[in-house]
Design an enzyme around this catalytic site. Structure first.
Site, PDB file in Angstrom:
ATOM      1  N   HIS A 168      -5.010  -7.456   0.356  1.00 14.04           N
ATOM      2  CA  HIS A 168      -4.219  -6.698   0.128  1.00 14.04           C
ATOM      3  C   HIS A 168      -3.442  -6.790   0.924  1.00 14.04           C
ATOM      4  O   HIS A 168      -2.201  -5.665   1.424  1.00 14.04           O
ATOM      5  CB  HIS A 168      -5.623  -5.769   0.075  1.00 14.04           C
ATOM      6  CG  HIS A 168      -4.670  -4.212   0.499  1.00 14.04           C
ATOM      7  ND1 HIS A 168      -3.449  -3.929  -0.999  1.00 14.04           N
ATOM      8  CD2 HIS A 168      -4.099  -3.460   0.602  1.00 14.04           C
ATOM      9  CE1 HIS A 168      -3.202  -2.367  -1.101  1.00 14.04           C
ATOM     10  NE2 HIS A 168      -4.008  -2.154   0.383  1.00 14.04           N
ATOM     11  N   TYR A 215      -2.801  11.211   0.733  1.00 14.18           N
ATOM     12  CA  TYR A 215      -3.854  11.045  -0.458  1.00 14.18           C
ATOM     13  C   TYR A 215      -3.556  12.322  -1.236  1.00 14.18           C
ATOM     14  O   TYR A 215      -3.393  12.166  -2.460  1.00 14.18           O
ATOM     15  CB  TYR A 215      -5.241  10.019  -0.239  1.00 14.18           C
ATOM     16  CG  TYR A 215      -5.375   9.059  -0.234  1.00 14.18           C
ATOM     17  CD1 TYR A 215      -5.034   8.045   1.677  1.00 14.18           C
ATOM     18  CD2 TYR A 215      -5.311   8.155  -1.088  1.00 14.18           C
ATOM     19  CE1 TYR A 215      -5.301   7.252   1.313  1.00 14.18           C
ATOM     20  CE2 TYR A 215      -5.262   6.372  -0.674  1.00 14.18           C
ATOM     21  CZ  TYR A 215      -4.703   6.395   0.751  1.00 14.18           C
ATOM     22  OH  TYR A 215      -5.315   4.794   0.739  1.00 14.18           O
ATOM     23  N   ASP A 226       0.990  -1.171  -0.186  1.00  9.13           N
ATOM     24  CA  ASP A 226       0.494  -0.241  -0.252  1.00  9.13           C
ATOM     25  C   ASP A 226       0.740   1.062   0.023  1.00  9.13           C
ATOM     26  O   ASP A 226       1.508   1.193  -0.369  1.00  9.13           O
ATOM     27  CB  ASP A 226      -1.072  -0.176   1.001  1.00  9.13           C
ATOM     28  CG  ASP A 226      -1.903   1.083   0.680  1.00  9.13           C
ATOM     29  OD1 ASP A 226      -1.981   1.704   1.587  1.00  9.13           O
ATOM     30  OD2 ASP A 226      -3.264   1.114   0.044  1.00  9.13           O
TER      31      ASP A 226
END
Lengths: 468, 455
Positions: B428, B372, B222
C-alpha cells in the site's frame, strides 16, 4: 360420510403392495411427528467445555480458596493520574459538531476539570468497599466479585442472584440497585454475587487466546458452585446478557430464572418476515404497537444507527491491542472513549447536544468511578479483546446460537436500548418467557440509569417464577 | 401503435447514449474553513517559506510520555493478529527513546524547501522542489504528489530525487509539489464541518494556480488517489495526466459484478490474468472477510473520530502502535503472523518514526481521522464517485495493495487508461517502499502521454 365411503372404497381398491406402502408411510410420518414433538419438549443444553487461561503451563493443582479483597489506592496513583491529565493535548472540536464526531472536546475539558480538581477518588474507593469484595482462582485466573448478604434474613425467602455487567461498564453499575434487592423486608430478598468478567476491572485477564463468553459463563458457574449455590437467578445486560444466557444453556438445572435487559434476536426467516409485513399488519407477525414504534422505520432506526454506532465494535473485534494502547496511557483518552457510550447509548439524541446529555441521568462521580476502575487496573485492552474472542467465528454458527434457552426468562425492554427486540423475536430462542415488559424510560445502562425500574421488573419476574 | 413504441425506444436510446457520453464535470464552490466568518478583505495570497523545527522541550515532553507508558502484554502466540504486538512495540519504543535522532530527521525533512500559504482560511503546507538541471530544449514537468492516511508528504522523500534528478539522460525531469492535506501534518486543520476530498482537491487546484502552473500531472495513493482523481474531475483540462497506485471501485456496476461471478471460470473474457484470479478468489474470503478484518479503523474513524483520536494525541506509544500497525499489515497481509510484524523488512525505523513524529509534533491525529467521517459519513454515494474520469490515467498495480483492482475494473472509472502496469513487488505504501519502481512507472506513463499529445 360420503367422503369416508369414497376413501374406504379407494383404499380397498388398492392392491396389497400399495396398501402396505400407504400404511408404512403413514406410520413413518406419525413416528417422525412424534419424535419432533418429543424433541421440542426435551431441555437441550450446550456442553460445558473446559479451559485454562493462566500464564505459561497449567500447574498440577489449583488453589480454590476464596480470599477477601479490598479496593485500594495510593497518593502515587492519584498524582500520576493528575500529572497525565495536566499533560493532555486537546484538539478543538469542529464548529457546531456537538457529539456527532464523538466526545466533544470542549465538554470533555469541563468533565476533566471536575475530575482533576473536585472528584475524590479516595472517597469513591470507600464507596466501592462498602460491599465485601473477594477473589478466587478459577481456570488459572483470579476472579473478583462482591458478595452481598441481606441483613434481614428472618421470615424472608432468600434467593441467590448473580448480576453480570458489560462493556464499558463494571460491577459498579449495580451499586444503586443493590439495596433495592438486598435490603427489603417484604418477604423476598436476594443474596447477590456480582463478579467482574475476567479482563475487566479487578478480575485477572486471560493470558491465552480464545477467552469468550462461553468460558466466562463456565467460570461464573464454577464460582456459584464454589460459593455453595446449587440454584440461583441471573440478571444481565450487554455482555452480561450473553454470558448469563450461556450459563442458563450450560446448566439449566441450576438457573431458576434468567432476567435480561438486552436481548439479541436471531436473524432468520421469521424476523425477516416480520420486518416486511410488520409495518402494515403488525398483529399478524406478533408485533405490538409499541414494537412498531420502536422498530420502524427499520432501516434508519436499526441498520443505519447500527453502522453509525458500531465502529468501536468493529475495531475492537479486529485490532483490540492497537485500539486500547493509547487509551491505557491517556486517562482523558480513556474517559472520552468510555463516556461517549454513556452519552450515546443512554439516548442517541444526546449526539445533538453540546454536552452530550451526560449528566442528565448520571452523576459525574458515578461515571468517573467507572472510568477509574478501567484506569487503575489498566484493563481497557483486555476488555476490548473480549470482542475479538467472541466475534472470531461467526456468532450465528456458534453452538449457543443454535440452542434454545428453556429456563424461565424475563425481559425488560428499555425504550432507548441500542436495538429493540420484540417478544415474538425473543421467543425464537428463549422458549420460556414468563415476563416481557416495555419499560417507560431508560437506555442501555439500565441498572445504572434506572435502578428502581429494573429492580421492580426483576422482582416481579422472580415472584412469577416463585409463584410468590 | 408499433411505430410509436419504436420511436419512443429510439429516442430513449439516444437520450441514454447522449447522457453516457456527456463528459460530466464535477463542480466545487469556494469554501471557508477558518474560524468564524470569512473576512471582508480578499484572500491573503502570500507564500511564506517554512522550516520544520523542534526544541529541547518537545523532545523532553516526548521522552517523559514514552517513559510513562503503561504497556499491556499481548496474548501468548498472538503475533500481530490482535493488533500491534506489545512485546515488539517495546523494542520499537526503546529505539525511539534512545537511538532515534529527531533533530537529524528534522534536518532531513528540511532538505527540500517548504512553504505555507493561506487558502480558504487555512494555512496549507507544501514542499516545492525545482530540479537543478533541466536539459536544454525541455522544461521541467510539474507534478503534484498527494499522500494519504496514516502517511504524509514524507512518504515521497525517496521518490523525489528520482524524479527531479533522474540518472538516466532519457528520463524526464520533474518539478515536484507535495502538499499536506488540510488536517494532516503541517497543514492547518479545517474548523468547519464538511471538508471532504472534493474540497481538498479544490484547494490544491488553487495552490497550483497560485504557484503559476497552468497544467500539471498528479500522482497519489490512498486519500491521495481520491483527491487527485477529484482534481481530474474538477478541471480535466488542467490535469495533464493522472497516475495512481490505488483505485478501489467506488461504484460496482454490472461489468464488475459479472466479472466477480464469472471471472474465475472465464478469466480471459474479462481480461483477468493469473495474478488477478489468485488475488480475487475465493472472493468471499479475499474481498469480503479480509476487508472486514482490516476496516475496523475506517469504521470508527468514519463515525467517531474525536473519540478514537483523543487518547492517541496524549500517548506517543499509542499513536505509534496505531499508525505503525498499518505500515505492517498494509505492506503485506502475511506480516500479521510475524512476531515483529515484518515492520523493518521494507522500511527503516528512522523513516517510520519520522512519519509518526509528523503526526505527534503537529497533534493532527484527530483532524486526520475526521477526513474519514467527512468523506464516508453519509455513505458511499457522493456525486463524484459516480462520475468517470476522462483524463489520461496511469495505474501502477502493486501486488500487496489492500484492494486488488484488475484492469477491467480500473477502466470502468478511468476511461482513458494509458498504462496499467503489474508491478513486481510492493504494498500500500508503494512510494515509500519501492520508490525506484514507482519512479520508473511514472516516467513510463508521462513519456507516453507526452508522446500522444504531440501527435
Amino acid at each position: 360420510m360420503e367422503r369416508l365411503q369414497v376413501l374406504k372404497g379407494t383404499f380397498c381398491s388398492l392392491d396389497a403392495f400399495q396398501k402396505q406402502l400407504l400404511i408404512g408411510s403413514a406410520v413413518a410420518a406419525g413416528g417422525i411427528l412424534a419424535y419432533m414433538v418429543q424433541k421440542r419438549r426435551q431441555v437441550r443444553s450446550i456442553p460445558l467445555g473446559e479451559g485454562w487461561w493462566g500464564a505459561g503451563e497449567k500447574p498440577l493443582s489449583e488453589d480454590d480458596k476464596i480470599y477477601p479483597f479490598k479496593v485500594q489506592t495510593s497518593d502515587e496513583e492519584i498524582e500520576d493520574l493528575h500529572e497525565r491529565i495536566d499533560r493532555t493535548r486537546y484538539a478543538d472540536p469542529l464548529e457546531d459538531s456537538c457529539f456527532l464526531y464523538g466526545f466533544n472536546s470542549t465538554h470533555l475539558k469541563k468533565v476533566v476539570s471536575y475530575w482533576r480538581h473536585t472528584f475524590d477518588w479516595k472517597k469513591q474507593v470507600e464507596v466501592l468497599n462498602k460491599y465485601p469484595h473477594f477473589k478466587t482462582k478459577i481456570e488459572g485466573l483470579d476472579v473478583h466479585f462482591i458478595h452481598v448478604r441481606p441483613p434481614h434474613r428472618d421470615n424472608q425467602k432468600v434467593l441467590p442472584l448473580m448480576l453480570v455487567h458489560g462493556w464499558p461498564g463494571s460491577f459498579y453499575e449495580f451499586y444503586k440497585m443493590m439495596p433495592l434487592l438486598t435490603e427489603n423486608q417484604d418477604g423476598l430478598v436476594f443474596e447477590v454475587i456480582c463478579p467482574s468478567i475476567p479482563g475487566y476491572g479487578f478480575s485477572e485477564a486471560s493470558h491465552k487466546q480464545g477467552f469468550n463468553s462461553l468460558a466466562a459463563a463456565r467460570i461464573f458457574l464454577t464460582l456459584m458452585e464454589r460459593l455453595g449455590f446449587s440454584q440461583f437467578y441471573l440478571q444481565g445486560g450487554d455482555w452480561g446478557s450473553l454470558i448469563t444466557t450461556n450459563m442458563a444453556q450450560m446448566k439449566p438445572q441450576c438457573v431458576k430464572g434468567l432476567h435480561l435487559n438486552m436481548c439479541m434476536s436471531n436473524k432468520g426467516f421469521k424476523v425477516m418476515l416480520s420486518l416486511i409485513i410488520g409495518p402494515y399488519l403488525p398483529f399478524l407477525v406478533g408485533l405490538s404497537r409499541e414494537d412498531v414504534d420502536r422498530l420502524f422505520p427499520f432501516f434508519e432506526k436499526n441498520v443505519w444507527e447500527m453502522l453509525q454506532e458500531s465502529g468501536y465494535l468493529h475495531i475492537q473485534a479486529t485490532k483490540p491491542d492497537t485500539a486500547g494502547c493509547g487509551a491505557n496511557d491517556s486517562p482523558v483518552g480513556l474517559a472520552a472513549y468510555i463516556l461517549e457510550k454513556f452519552s450515546t447509548w443512554t439516548d442517541n439524541r444526546n449526539r445533538d447536544l453540546a454536552d452530550g446529555g451526560l449528566e442528565r441521568k448520571f452523576s459525574l462521580d458515578d461515571l468517573l468511578t467507572n472510568v477509574m476502575i478501567y484506569w487503575t487496573t489498566g484493563s481497557i485492552v483486555s476488555s476490548m479483546r473480549f470482542y475479538k474472542e467472541n466475534f472470531k467465528e461467526n456468532l450465528n454458527n456458534r453452538v449457543d446460537a443454535k440452542t434454545g434457552i428453556f429456563v424461565p426468562t424475563g425481559l425488560a425492554a428499555f425504550p432507548n436500548e441500542l436495538f429493540h427486540c420484540p417478544k415474538s423475536w425473543a421467543q425464537i430462542r428463549y422458549r420460556n418467557i414468563q415476563s416481557y415488559n416495555y419499560m417507560p424510560r431508560g437506555g442501555h445502562f439500565a441498572a445504572f440509569e434506572e435502578p428502581q425500574l429494573l429492580a421492580n421488573d426483576f422482582v416481579q419476574f422472580v415472584k412469577k417464577v416463585e409463584k410468590f | 401503435m408499433f411505430t410509436e413504441l419504436l420511436v419512443c425506444l429510439v429516442i430513449g436510446g439516444l437520450i441514454f447514449l447522449v447522457q453516457r457520453s456527456r463528459k460530466q464535470v464535477l463542480i466545487a464552490e469556494d469554501g471557508w474553513w477558518g474560524p468564524g466568518a470569512p473576512p471582508d478583505e480578499g484572500e491573503d495570497v502570500t507564500i511564506l517559506p517554512f522550516q520544520v523545527s523542534t526544541s529541547d522541550k518537545e523532545l523532553e515532553d516526548l521522552y517523559m510520555r514514552i517513559d510513562q507508558t503503561r504497556p499491556v502484554p499481548s496474548l501468548e502466540d498472538s503475533q500481530f493478529s490482535y493488533g500491534f504486538n506489545s512485546q515488539y512495540l517495546q523494542k520499537v519504543v526503546s529505539y525511539w527513546r534512545h537511538d532515534f535522532d529527531w533533530r537529524g530527521q528534522v534536518d532531513k525533512l528540511n532538505q527540500y524547501p517548504h512553504f505555507k500559504t493561506n487558502i480558504e482560511g487555512i494555512n496549507i503546507h507544501y514542499l516545492h522542489m525545482k530540479p537543478k538541471n533541466v536539459p536544454a530544449g525541455s522544461i521541467a514537468i510539474p507534478l503534484i504528489m498527494i499522500h494519504g492516511w496514516p502517511g504524509s508528504f514524507y512518504e515521497f522523500y525517496g521518490l523525489i530525487p528520482l524524479l527531479t534528478e533522474p540518472t538516466d539522460p532519457h528520463d524526464l525531469v520533474f518539478e515536484v509539489v507535495c502538499p499536506s492535506i488540510p488536517g494532516y501534518g503541517f497543514s492547518e486543520a479545517p474548523q468547519k464541518k464538511g471538508f471532504d476530498s472534493v474540497c481538498a482537491a479544490h484547494i490544491f487546484h488553487k495552490l497550483m494556480q497560485r504557484l503559476g502552473f497552468e497544467q500539471f500531472y498528479a500522482h497519489g495513493g490512498d486519500w491521495g488517489w481520491l483527491v487527485t482523481t477529484n482534481m481530474a474531475q474538477l478541471k480535466p483540462k488542467t490535469v495533464r495526466g493522472l497516475h495512481v497506485n490505488f483505485a478501489p471501485p467506488s461504484k460496482p456496476g454490472l461489468p464488475i459484478a459479472l466479472s466477480i461471478m464469472l471471472g474465475r471460470r472465464f478469466p480471459k473474457l474479462f481480461g483477468f490474468t493469473e495474478v488477478d484470479v489468485q488475488r480475487l478468489y475465493p472472493c468471499m474470503d479475499k474481498l469480503v472477510v479480509e476487508s472486514i478484518k482490516e476496516s475496523g479503523y475506517m469504521h470508527i474513524q468514519a463515525t467517531k473520530p474525536d473519540t478514537v483520536g483523543r487518547g492517541l494525541n496524549d500517548s506517543p506509544v499509542g499513536l505509534a502502535a496505531y499508525v505503525l500497525e498499518k505500515f505492517s499489515t498494509w505492506t503485506s497481509r502475511d506480516f500479521r503472523n510475524l512476531e515483529d510484524g515484518g515492520l523493518t523488512r521494507k522500511f527503516s525505523l528512522d523513516d517510520l518514526l519520522t512519519n509518526v513524529m509528523i503526526y505527534w509534533t503537529s497533534g493532527c491525529i484527530v483532524s486526520s481521522m475526521r477526513f474519514y467521517k467527512e468523506n464516508f459519513g453519509k455513505g458511499l454515494d457522493a456525486p463524484h464517485s459516480k462520475m468517470p474520469v476522462f483524463v489520461p490515467t496511469g495505474f501502477a498495480c502493486f501486488p500487496n495493495e489492500l484492494m486488488h483492482t484488475p484492469k477491467l475494473w480500473v477502466k470502468q472509472k478511468y476511461r482513458e487508461l494509458v498504462t496499467f502496469t503489474a508491478m513486481a513487488r510492493g504494498g500500500h505504501f508503494a512510494a515509500m517502499e519501492e520508490p525506484q519502481l514507482m519512479a520508473e512507472d511514472i516516467q513510463k506513463f508521462v513519456k507516453l502521454v507526452e508522446k500522444k499529445k504531440q501527435q
